[in-house]
Write an enzyme that holds these catalytic residues in place. Sequence first.
Site, PDB file in Angstrom:
ATOM      1  N   THR A  72      13.899 -24.882  62.165  1.00 50.97           N
ATOM      2  CA  THR A  72      13.602 -24.013  60.986  1.00 50.97           C
ATOM      3  C   THR A  72      13.740 -22.571  61.543  1.00 50.97           C
ATOM      4  OG1 THR A  72      11.552 -23.533  59.294  1.00 50.97           O
ATOM      5  CG2 THR A  72      11.313 -24.496  61.406  1.00 50.97           C
ATOM      6  N   LYS A  76      18.192 -21.440  62.779  1.00 54.59           N
ATOM      7  CA  LYS A  76      19.137 -22.134  62.304  1.00 54.59           C
ATOM      8  C   LYS A  76      20.620 -21.410  62.610  1.00 54.59           C
ATOM      9  CE  LYS A  76      16.319 -23.259  58.321  1.00 54.59           C
ATOM     10  NZ  LYS A  76      16.090 -23.318  56.938  1.00 54.59           N
ATOM     11  N   GLY A 140      20.268 -13.293  52.840  1.00 55.47           N
ATOM     12  CA  GLY A 140      20.000 -13.656  54.244  1.00 55.47           C
ATOM     13  C   GLY A 140      20.289 -14.987  54.384  1.00 55.47           C
ATOM     14  N   ARG A 163      18.590  -6.634  48.003  1.00 53.92           N
ATOM     15  CA  ARG A 163      18.092  -5.247  48.064  1.00 53.92           C
ATOM     16  C   ARG A 163      19.473  -4.483  48.958  1.00 53.92           C
ATOM     17  NH1 ARG A 163      13.354  -4.135  52.286  1.00 53.92           N
ATOM     18  NH2 ARG A 163      14.690  -5.595  53.595  1.00 53.92           N
ATOM     19  N   TYR A 230       7.035 -21.836  49.727  1.00 54.76           N
ATOM     20  CA  TYR A 230       6.021 -22.653  49.050  1.00 54.76           C
ATOM     21  C   TYR A 230       4.753 -22.454  49.929  1.00 54.76           C
ATOM     22  CZ  TYR A 230       6.219 -25.772  53.370  1.00 54.76           C
ATOM     23  OH  TYR A 230       6.058 -25.989  54.703  1.00 54.76           O
ATOM     24  N   GLY A 252       8.961 -23.992  46.517  1.00 55.69           N
ATOM     25  CA  GLY A 252      10.073 -24.849  47.197  1.00 55.69           C
ATOM     26  C   GLY A 252       9.683 -26.242  47.877  1.00 55.69           C
TER      27      GLY A 252
HETATM   28  P1  ATR Z   1      16.035 -15.732  55.501  1.00 54.75           P
HETATM   29  O1  ATR Z   1      16.618 -16.619  56.667  1.00 54.75           O
HETATM   30  O2  ATR Z   1      14.654 -16.189  55.303  1.00 54.75           O
HETATM   31  O3  ATR Z   1      16.955 -15.506  54.373  1.00 54.75           O
HETATM   32  P2  ATR Z   1      16.687 -12.958  56.383  1.00 54.75           P
HETATM   33  O4  ATR Z   1      18.001 -13.303  56.625  1.00 54.75           O
HETATM   34  O5  ATR Z   1      15.870 -12.043  57.208  1.00 54.75           O
HETATM   35  O6  ATR Z   1      15.910 -14.244  56.336  1.00 54.75           O
HETATM   36  O7  ATR Z   1      16.638 -12.659  54.776  1.00 54.75           O
HETATM   37  C1  ATR Z   1      15.487 -12.141  54.099  1.00 54.75           C
HETATM   38  C2  ATR Z   1      15.859 -12.047  52.605  1.00 54.75           C
HETATM   39  O8  ATR Z   1      14.683 -11.218  51.960  1.00 54.75           O
HETATM   40  C3  ATR Z   1      17.095 -10.816  52.508  1.00 54.75           C
HETATM   41  O9  ATR Z   1      17.767 -11.089  51.472  1.00 54.75           O
HETATM   42  C4  ATR Z   1      16.091  -9.466  52.493  1.00 54.75           C
HETATM   43  O10 ATR Z   1      16.967  -8.473  51.884  1.00 54.75           O
HETATM   44  P3  ATR Z   1      17.692  -7.527  52.778  1.00 54.75           P
HETATM   45  O11 ATR Z   1      19.028  -8.244  53.199  1.00 54.75           O
HETATM   46  O12 ATR Z   1      17.813  -6.308  51.895  1.00 54.75           O
HETATM   47  O13 ATR Z   1      17.160  -7.134  54.033  1.00 54.75           O
HETATM   48  C5  ATR Z   1      15.092  -9.892  51.517  1.00 54.75           C
HETATM   49  N1  ATR Z   1      13.952  -9.169  51.837  1.00 54.75           N
HETATM   50  C6  ATR Z   1      13.186  -9.237  52.677  1.00 54.75           C
HETATM   51  N2  ATR Z   1      12.004  -8.277  52.309  1.00 54.75           N
HETATM   52  C7  ATR Z   1      12.380  -7.536  51.345  1.00 54.75           C
HETATM   53  C8  ATR Z   1      11.948  -6.438  50.661  1.00 54.75           C
HETATM   54  N3  ATR Z   1      10.540  -5.959  50.967  1.00 54.75           N
HETATM   55  N4  ATR Z   1      12.568  -6.007  49.361  1.00 54.75           N
HETATM   56  C9  ATR Z   1      13.430  -6.818  48.875  1.00 54.75           C
HETATM   57  N5  ATR Z   1      14.208  -7.928  49.647  1.00 54.75           N
HETATM   58  C10 ATR Z   1      13.609  -8.108  50.832  1.00 54.75           C
END
Ligand code: ATR
Length: 284
Positions: A72, A76, A140, A163, A230, A252
């Site tokens: 997890t 990954k 992400g 974002r 979740y 989820g």
């Molecule tokens: P994961 O493996 O859980 O997807 P990650 O790769 O860090 O973790 O991705 C987190 C996701 O949540 C991304 O889509 C991130 O947007 P960015 O690519 O712009 O960083 C989004 N995310 C996290 N915090 C956010 C926030 N405050 N507002 C909008 N999007 C957010």
Amino acid sequence: MSDWFPPRRSAAAYCCVVGTPVAHSKSPLIHAAFAAETGIELDYDRVEVQPGTLAGAVTQFRQIGGIGMNVTVPLKLEAWSLAQVRSQRAQSAGAANTLWFDGDGQINADNTDGVGLVRDLTRNHHITLQDTTILLLGAGGAARGVVPALLDCAPKTLLISNRSAHKAKSLAEEFSGQTSIVEPVPWGDMRGIEQPQSIINATSLSLSGDVPPLDIDLLARAQICYDMMYSAEPTAFVAWCRENGAPVAVDGLGMLVEQAAESFTIWHGRTPQTGPVIKELRGL
Ligand code: ATR
């Protein structure tokens, strides 16, 4: 070499989940329930593994006779890189959540997150994805992990909003050219977009109690709003969707159980029932 794993407790099949943090993981409960149902003797541990050290943990796990490892956050991608053999879906997801060893001792990897999400949507929530429009929020690792499985369902359109727009754009470009239209849409203002039937939140926003900037008209007309996160209480996204007229908003948990069932099947060759475990975890 560091010690990640406790001494073996029995001759039962040995599996685990690794990640950081991992203390909250429900995987041991889920796999124990599957094992009880299918009559498989299983020991399943959750083990804290720091980023950058997965290779050592996998080596020790193999040495003590471990057969299957769930991976997890945030490991990954590391699991994917470490694998010598990858399933097609792990290959295209670019991330792995399930490891095991084959007869030649090679590290095999799969990604069962996508199929877990699709099964929860289609079997447990009776949602049709084929020929529909899906809005995926986030670009992400979590989002990337489910895109191939969503596209396997042949939606008409998969819209991706993030974002950081460049990430949505490159994810959409990577998966375009298949039967479905895959398009990035702006994050700040989604008013003009095509009405999605399914809205899937793959961002980590619920962790901080935040919600995406979605037009509430989109919620009310969607068949389902789904948060891949979740928690015991409704997540921020689920609560917000419900308050704003979404007919169905779910977290989820079902995806978690479904992805675990797929890993269980890979390791033990038996497919457990998921419905009773989902009910039990929801306290129903
Ligand atoms: P994961 O493996 O859980 O997807 P990650 O790769 O860090 O973790 O991705 C987190 C996701 O949540 C991304 O889509 C991130 O947007 P960015 O690519 O712009 O960083 C989004 N995310 C996290 N915090 C956010 C926030 N405050 N507002 C909008 N999007 C957010």
